[in-house]
Enzyme design. Structure first.
Site, PDB file in Angstrom:
ATOM      1  N   ASP A 164      31.367 -36.830 -22.217  1.00  0.00           N
ATOM      2  CA  ASP A 164      31.077 -35.459 -21.797  1.00  0.00           C
ATOM      3  C   ASP A 164      32.228 -34.586 -22.288  1.00  0.00           C
ATOM      4  OD1 ASP A 164      30.692 -33.030 -20.575  1.00  0.00           O
ATOM      5  OD2 ASP A 164      30.193 -33.864 -18.613  1.00  0.00           O
ATOM      6  N   LYS A 219      30.565 -24.812 -23.505  1.00  0.00           N
ATOM      7  CA  LYS A 219      31.712 -23.910 -23.383  1.00  0.00           C
ATOM      8  C   LYS A 219      32.145 -23.315 -24.725  1.00  0.00           C
ATOM      9  CE  LYS A 219      33.393 -25.852 -19.005  1.00  0.00           C
ATOM     10  NZ  LYS A 219      33.117 -24.722 -18.113  1.00  0.00           N
ATOM     11  N   TYR A 274      32.958 -34.239 -13.138  1.00  0.00           N
ATOM     12  CA  TYR A 274      31.791 -33.379 -12.914  1.00  0.00           C
ATOM     13  C   TYR A 274      30.980 -33.307 -14.204  1.00  0.00           C
ATOM     14  CZ  TYR A 274      29.047 -29.170 -11.901  1.00  0.00           C
ATOM     15  OH  TYR A 274      28.028 -28.273 -11.710  1.00  0.00           O
TER      16      TYR A 274
END
Length: 437
Positions: free
Chosen positions: A250, A278, A155
């Site tokens: 990523d 994050k 994702y």
């Protein structure tokens, strides 16, 4: 208030969480601001959280739970860490956002460049979706090509072109890749199975001169934790270099989670571009994309690749992120979080063996996932074959015993620098109780 059906079919009195969620569902799709929070993968109704402190959260009904979600990864220093609260409060008192450069933005950029080996220059944004979307645009501009290779189950945010086989919440809800995404938008997105280097090589043999970049979670976290097989990342680095394409890591999830310098430091692989989020926001909305200087200098205003954001680099988020990264850089701090995750994985494996439950726990650094299967999980297909009904039962058993796990079998759990021996003992009791049911 009328009763509701519990998971076992026995009527129970509605809780304050139930009441609030009923109100929320009338106002927001599914009553949530992000799909996986809705408990659709595990059944039941979400707990509404009132506050958090350290490794623990308390819901609106007064239930205190050991938190292994940690806002889906950012809170590596736990909830409401005094240093982060102090940093954010001090900045907020002087103004929350200026739409202009601020010093703390520069200091956070320095910290990121110092810790991420392959990042020489970066641009701040406000979400991981923005970071990846911008990195893809930059890769296409730098190479003059359109094709992007991504891996099934990985994702990379909800931009249209990257919702092809996106794993995580899309898979949890059994949704198609997404209505509203036109075939033309994903026509340049090429798919391969995670850890299948041969499939990527075949894509390059067929159309290598059209591929701008390979985009990969160097440690997959959105199909549950799936580490790269030996040689996989090295092979991607070699293939992209040979064909003039870019390698994009990523690290929105893996950054500072699998290693203090991200997966690129853990595995010794230098991607061309890196996306981050994050942990670097300390619990506030902040993300970034960065990489080799000559690539980042193509971004406006230095270059012609346009990207902008009103709240990007705002001082509140920058202060939270800087404090978070400073905390985990202190002697022994990150190692404590990793040791806790390692011990938790051992507890899960031992208890499962004791109860005869097929369980494979996969962990990298401070991220871990219990898959209810007796086979290793190497890709999205493997992850989907794990026993999701068993996970749902385990989730509710753990919740009843005071532990808050991610409400999906295809997500990662997380530890923090404040998860301590008492939290581990509490976790061990909960595991034994949940597996015995």
């Amino acid at each position: 208030m009328a009763g509701r059906s519990a998971m076992n079919g026995v009527a129970s009195v509605a809780t304050r969480s139930d009441v609030l969620m009923a109100q929320a569902r009338a106002l927001m799709p599914g009553g949530v601001s992000s799909p996986v929070r809705a408990f659709d993968a595990v059944g039941g109704s979400p707990r509404v959280i009132e506050r958090g402190s350290g490794a623990w959260i308390t819901d609106v009904d007064g239930n205190t739970l050991l938190d292994l979600v940690l806002s889906w990864g950012p809170l590596i220093a736990g909830h409401a860490h005094p240093r982060i609260v102090e940093a954010v409060s001090a900045v907020m008192a002087r103004g929350s956002s200026f739409g202009a450069p601020c010093e703390v933005e520069i200091r956070l950029a320095e910290r990121i460049v110092a810790t991420m080996p392959a990042v020489e220059m970066l641009r701040f944004v406000s979400s991981g979706t923005e970071a990846v979307m911008s990195a893809v645009r930059l890769a296409r501009a730098a190479t003059g090509r359109r094709g992007i290779v991504k891996f099934t189950g990985c994702y990379h945010g909800h931009s249209d072109a990257l919702l092809a086989s996106a794993g995580s919440g899309v898979a949890t809800l059994s949704l198609p890749d997404s209505p509203g995404v036109s075939p033309a938008v994903v026509a340049d997105t090429h798919l391969a199975a995670y850890n299948d280097l041969d499939a990527v090589a075949e894509l390059f043999r067929a159309q290598g001169d059209q591929i701008a970049a390979v985009l990969v979670e160097p440690v997959a976290g959105n199909m549950g934790v799936v580490p790269p097989l030996p040689g996989f990342l090295e092979g991607l680095r070699q293939l992209t270099a040979e064909h003039g394409a870019l390698l994009v890591f990523d690290e929105v999830m893996s950054g500072w989670r699998v290693h203090p310098g991200g997966a690129q430091a853990l595995y010794g692989i230098a991607p061309d571009l890196t996306t981050m989020g994050k942990v670097m926001g300390g619990g506030l909305p902040a993300a970034a994309y960065g990489g080799r200087r000559e690539l980042m200098e193509l971004v406006a205003p230095q270059g012609t690749v346009y990207q902008a954001g009103t709240l990007s680099g705002n001082p509140v988020a920058m202060a939270a992120g800087l404090a978070n990264l400073e905390l985990i850089s202190e002697a022994g701090a990150w190692a404590r979080a990793e040791a806790w995750a390692r011990d938790a994985a051992t507890i899960l494996e031992s208890a499962a063996a004791e109860h005869g439950v097929p369980l494979t726990v996969q962990r990298v650094g401070t991220m871990f996932t219990p898959f209810f299967t007796d086979q290793p999980v190497r890709n999205f297909s493997d992850a989907r074959q794990s026993d999701r009904a068993a996970f749902a039962r385990f989730f509710h058993g753990m919740l009843a015993a005071g532990v808050y796990l991610p409400p999906s079998p295809l997500e990662a759990g997380f530890s923090s620098i404040v998860h301590d021996a008492d939290a581990l003992e509490h976790f061990a009791r909960a595991v034994r109780s949940a597996l015995a049911c």
